[in-house]
Design a protein around this motif. Structure first.
Motif, PDB file in Angstrom:
ATOM      1  N   TYR A  53       1.239  57.624 129.263  1.00 58.67           N
ATOM      2  CA  TYR A  53       2.497  58.348 129.482  1.00 58.67           C
ATOM      3  C   TYR A  53       2.272  59.855 129.386  1.00 58.67           C
ATOM      4  N   SER A  62       4.936  60.983 137.010  1.00 57.04           N
ATOM      5  CA  SER A  62       5.854  60.114 136.287  1.00 57.04           C
ATOM      6  C   SER A  62       6.705  59.242 137.213  1.00 57.04           C
ATOM      7  N   PRO A  65       4.343  54.037 138.819  1.00 52.40           N
ATOM      8  CA  PRO A  65       4.029  53.155 137.695  1.00 52.40           C
ATOM      9  C   PRO A  65       2.606  53.415 137.204  1.00 52.40           C
ATOM     10  N   LEU A  75       3.381  49.872 133.100  1.00 56.02           N
ATOM     11  CA  LEU A  75       4.381  50.854 132.691  1.00 56.02           C
ATOM     12  C   LEU A  75       5.143  51.274 133.943  1.00 56.02           C
ATOM     13  N   MET A  76       6.442  51.066 133.948  1.00 54.86           N
ATOM     14  CA  MET A  76       7.234  51.329 135.139  1.00 54.86           C
ATOM     15  C   MET A  76       7.433  52.837 135.346  1.00 54.86           C
ATOM     16  N   ARG A  78       8.711  56.397 135.237  1.00 61.75           N
ATOM     17  CA  ARG A  78       9.528  57.151 134.268  1.00 61.75           C
ATOM     18  C   ARG A  78       9.809  56.384 132.970  1.00 61.75           C
ATOM     19  N   GLU A  79       9.249  55.216 132.812  1.00 60.36           N
ATOM     20  CA  GLU A  79       9.476  54.440 131.579  1.00 60.36           C
ATOM     21  C   GLU A  79       8.790  55.103 130.392  1.00 60.36           C
ATOM     22  N   VAL A  80       9.509  55.196 129.287  1.00 55.39           N
ATOM     23  CA  VAL A  80       8.931  55.674 128.033  1.00 55.39           C
ATOM     24  C   VAL A  80       8.421  54.449 127.271  1.00 55.39           C
ATOM     25  N   PRO A  81       7.131  54.371 126.971  1.00 56.47           N
ATOM     26  CA  PRO A  81       6.593  53.152 126.357  1.00 56.47           C
ATOM     27  C   PRO A  81       7.033  52.989 124.910  1.00 56.47           C
TER      28      PRO A  81
END
Length: 258
Positions: A53, A62, A65, A75-76, A78-81
């Motif tokens: 990220y 971002s 994925p 990790l999709m 803009r996804e925040v892990p």
């Protein structure tokens, strides 16, 4: 979402990042061109979600994925892990079911903790902390013999867990490879042609699964043998090393495919 002309899947260390300095500066011209053409660039690495990220934000990728933990998760955009995933907790719980005489030979990141990982891997404390924020897999040190390892992996297999050696660590997960995650990522964009770039044996599945695979020269490791599709031109090799090779090959392919 408009279907892009193609999408890119890239390993990090030794490929997009320089083997010694971890710089990606030499690849910036090609990255800028891909961004301008709205081509998704999917980072694919053994790194965790928090590690990927941070780099994905830095590279301004971002909107794409990312494949994390060597293909154990995706990790999709803009996804925040999460700091720790449920799958990882299930994995750690499964380790408690293994014969203690075998279990004691495996010291995972959850056993070592950030300080132990920092000392073993030579990582700065903050990077070691992110390396321990796992969601899907558990790397660790194995100090048993070959027969003990066979029994250890057999007991894990009964619980649906597989182990793969990558560099110094034996990594446990519930399965999944970079190639598996490629199809999931491509489905987000209606399956455009896939270009994959890598430099090491653990990139082989990804390189062979792509429409075009690119082996990036890395003099620090043994060269990859001839891969399936290489004679037919489906897999290419760079002359330049690391991010310079990444830049060289991507500029050529972007011009050809666009």
């Amino acid at each position: 979402m408009t279907k892009p002309p193609f999408m890119v899947f890239s390993d990090l260390d030794g490929t997009l990042l320089d083997h010694e300095s971890y710089s990606y500066a030499a690849a910036l011209p090609a990255l800028a061109q891909l961004r301008a053409r709205n081509v998704p660039v999917v980072l694919a690495s053994s790194k965790t979600g928090p590690e990927i990220y941070a780099l994905r934000e830095e590279l301004r990728l971002s909107a794409s994925p990312a494949i994390v933990e060597n293909g154990a998760g995706l990790l999709m955009p803009r996804e925040v892990p999460p700091e720790q995933g449920e799958t990882y907790l299930r994995l750690r719980q499964a380790l408690d079911k293994i014969d203690p005489e075998l279990r004691r030979h495996f010291r995972g990141f959850g056993d070592l903790g950030p300080e132990g990982v920092s000392a073993d891997a030579g990582l700065p404390p903050e990077k070691a902390r992110m390396a321990c924020q796992r969601a899907y897999s558990e790397p660790g040190l194995w100090d048993g013999d070959g027969e003990q390892k066979r029994l250890f992996l057999a007991q894990l297999s009964d619980l649906g867990i597989v182990g793969r050696r990558g560099g110094r660590y034996l990594t446990l997960s519930f399965g999944g490879t970079k190639a598996d995650r490629m199809d999931e990522a491509a489905a987000l964009y209606d399956h455009p042609p896939k270009i994959a770039l890598g430099d090491a044996p653990n990139d082989r599945e990804m390189l062979e699964h792509a429409d075009i695979g690119v082996i990036i020269a890395n003099p620090h490791g043994a060269p990859l043998p001839e891969l399936r599709g290489e004679r037919q031109g489906a897999i290419l090799r760079s002359e330049k090393v690391g991010p310079a090779g990444w830049n060289e090959m991507m500029l050529k392919l972007a011009s050809r495919l666009s």
